[in-house]
Motif scaffolding. Structure first.
Motif, PDB file in Angstrom:
ATOM      1  N   VAL A 112       0.841  -1.208   0.000  1.00  0.00           N
ATOM      2  CA  VAL A 112       0.000   0.000   0.000  1.00  0.00           C
ATOM      3  C   VAL A 112       0.873   1.254   0.000  1.00  0.00           C
ATOM      4  O   VAL A 112       0.650   2.183  -0.783  1.00  0.00           O
ATOM      5  CB  VAL A 112      -0.958  -0.007   1.208  1.00  0.00           C
ATOM      6  N   GLY A 113       1.871   1.293   0.865  1.00  0.00           N
ATOM      7  CA  GLY A 113       2.727   2.473   0.954  1.00  0.00           C
ATOM      8  C   GLY A 113       3.477   2.747  -0.344  1.00  0.00           C
ATOM      9  O   GLY A 113       3.522   3.885  -0.829  1.00  0.00           O
ATOM     10  N   LEU A 114       4.064   1.709  -0.924  1.00  0.00           N
ATOM     11  CA  LEU A 114       4.810   1.892  -2.165  1.00  0.00           C
ATOM     12  C   LEU A 114       3.880   2.240  -3.321  1.00  0.00           C
ATOM     13  O   LEU A 114       4.233   3.021  -4.206  1.00  0.00           O
ATOM     14  CB  LEU A 114       5.608   0.622  -2.479  1.00  0.00           C
ATOM     15  N   SER A 115       2.676   1.678  -3.306  1.00  0.00           N
ATOM     16  CA  SER A 115       1.710   2.008  -4.347  1.00  0.00           C
ATOM     17  C   SER A 115       1.260   3.460  -4.238  1.00  0.00           C
ATOM     18  O   SER A 115       1.094   4.145  -5.255  1.00  0.00           O
ATOM     19  CB  SER A 115       0.506   1.069  -4.262  1.00  0.00           C
ATOM     20  N   LEU A 124       1.062  13.305 -10.254  1.00  0.00           N
ATOM     21  CA  LEU A 124       1.728  14.605 -10.318  1.00  0.00           C
ATOM     22  C   LEU A 124       2.564  14.770 -11.578  1.00  0.00           C
ATOM     23  O   LEU A 124       3.158  15.825 -11.796  1.00  0.00           O
ATOM     24  CB  LEU A 124       2.608  14.804  -9.080  1.00  0.00           C
ATOM     25  N   GLY A 125       2.617  13.718 -12.394  1.00  0.00           N
ATOM     26  CA  GLY A 125       3.323  13.815 -13.661  1.00  0.00           C
ATOM     27  C   GLY A 125       4.830  13.873 -13.528  1.00  0.00           C
ATOM     28  O   GLY A 125       5.494  14.518 -14.339  1.00  0.00           O
ATOM     29  N   GLU A 126       5.372  13.168 -12.545  1.00  0.00           N
ATOM     30  CA  GLU A 126       6.825  13.165 -12.390  1.00  0.00           C
ATOM     31  C   GLU A 126       7.440  12.401 -13.562  1.00  0.00           C
ATOM     32  O   GLU A 126       6.901  11.377 -13.989  1.00  0.00           O
ATOM     33  CB  GLU A 126       7.204  12.526 -11.060  1.00  0.00           C
ATOM     34  N   PRO A 127       8.551  12.875 -14.075  1.00  0.00           N
ATOM     35  CA  PRO A 127       9.164  12.209 -15.230  1.00  0.00           C
ATOM     36  C   PRO A 127       9.681  10.816 -14.863  1.00  0.00           C
ATOM     37  O   PRO A 127      10.237  10.607 -13.792  1.00  0.00           O
ATOM     38  CB  PRO A 127      10.319  13.140 -15.608  1.00  0.00           C
ATOM     39  N   GLY A 128       9.451   9.885 -15.769  1.00  0.00           N
ATOM     40  CA  GLY A 128       9.941   8.523 -15.567  1.00  0.00           C
ATOM     41  C   GLY A 128       9.014   7.632 -14.782  1.00  0.00           C
ATOM     42  O   GLY A 128       9.312   6.456 -14.597  1.00  0.00           O
ATOM     43  N   THR A 130       5.800   5.607 -14.683  1.00  0.00           N
ATOM     44  CA  THR A 130       4.703   5.024 -15.448  1.00  0.00           C
ATOM     45  C   THR A 130       4.195   3.814 -14.686  1.00  0.00           C
ATOM     46  O   THR A 130       4.911   3.246 -13.849  1.00  0.00           O
ATOM     47  CB  THR A 130       5.155   4.601 -16.852  1.00  0.00           C
ATOM     48  N   LEU A 131       2.982   3.420 -14.984  1.00  0.00           N
ATOM     49  CA  LEU A 131       2.402   2.264 -14.300  1.00  0.00           C
ATOM     50  C   LEU A 131       3.172   1.000 -14.649  1.00  0.00           C
ATOM     51  O   LEU A 131       3.421   0.161 -13.779  1.00  0.00           O
ATOM     52  CB  LEU A 131       0.925   2.130 -14.683  1.00  0.00           C
ATOM     53  N   ALA A 132       3.579   0.869 -15.898  1.00  0.00           N
ATOM     54  CA  ALA A 132       4.324  -0.314 -16.324  1.00  0.00           C
ATOM     55  C   ALA A 132       5.688  -0.387 -15.644  1.00  0.00           C
ATOM     56  O   ALA A 132       6.188  -1.476 -15.350  1.00  0.00           O
ATOM     57  CB  ALA A 132       4.489  -0.304 -17.836  1.00  0.00           C
ATOM     58  N   ALA A 133       6.294   0.744 -15.374  1.00  0.00           N
ATOM     59  CA  ALA A 133       7.591   0.756 -14.707  1.00  0.00           C
ATOM     60  C   ALA A 133       7.455   0.574 -13.203  1.00  0.00           C
ATOM     61  O   ALA A 133       8.353   0.042 -12.546  1.00  0.00           O
ATOM     62  CB  ALA A 133       8.321   2.065 -15.012  1.00  0.00           C
TER      63      ALA A 133
END
Length: 171
Positions: A112-115, A124-128, A130-133
């Motif tokens: 939960v915390g990491l998610s 927030l649109g942070e670069p890099g 993505t859900l897949a990553a």
């Protein structure tokens, strides 16, 4: 939480941040580092309850937010760890703790915390981010945290019990 116990928790959180950032980060060959701070927060939540777990998570998360190399917005770890500490504190503490219940709690709260941390980065649109990553990173980090937690949770439980032992009942 008593002042002595709160000071002890803050000291353990500072030590956990130092270990996580300066010792484990260069040693781990993958880009995923075990979350020592998250495991300590879960241990505090398990030992002290939801309120203390949330406060420990907030403080530990803020420490991790400002520790170098912080490359994200301030407060993302604080939010994620406060939620994880709160959830760990809601686990029934009336029963006798076992390594299996500790491992299940660490796994669930770490997920939960990491998610929450990954989702806030995604929103927030942070670069890099993505859900897949994020999914493989969260999975590997949860495994690391469960293994690490089986050693850290009993140690923190013992440390907190020594700082504030249970009152003796006299007849």
């Amino acid at each position: 939480m008593a002042a002595r116990r709160a000071a002890l928790v803050v000291g353990v959180l500072v030590a956990a941040v130092i270990v996580q950032v300066s010792v484990l980060a260069p040693l781990v060959p993958t880009a995923v580092v075990p979350d020592v701070v998250l495991v300590v927060v879960v241990a505090v939540g398990l030992c002290s309850g939801s309120t203390d777990g949330a406060w420990a998570g907030f403080v530990g998360g803020l420490l991790l937010d400002v520790a170098p190399p912080a490359d994200h917005l301030l407060g993302r770890w604080a939010l994620a760890m406060a939620i994880a500490g709160f959830l760990a504190g809601t686990v029934d503490r009336g029963s006798r703790p076992s390594w299996l219940s500790d491992a299940a709690t660490i796994g669930a709260t770490a997920f939960v915390g990491l998610s929450v941390f990954a989702l806030t980065g995604l929103l927030l649109g942070e670069p890099g981010v993505t859900l897949a990553a994020a999914l493989p990173v969260v999975g590997l980090a949860v495994v690391y945290d469960v293994v690490l937690g089986l050693a850290i949770v009993p140690a923190v439980r013992t440390l907190l019990a020594r700082a504030e032992p249970a009152p003796r009942v006299r007849w």
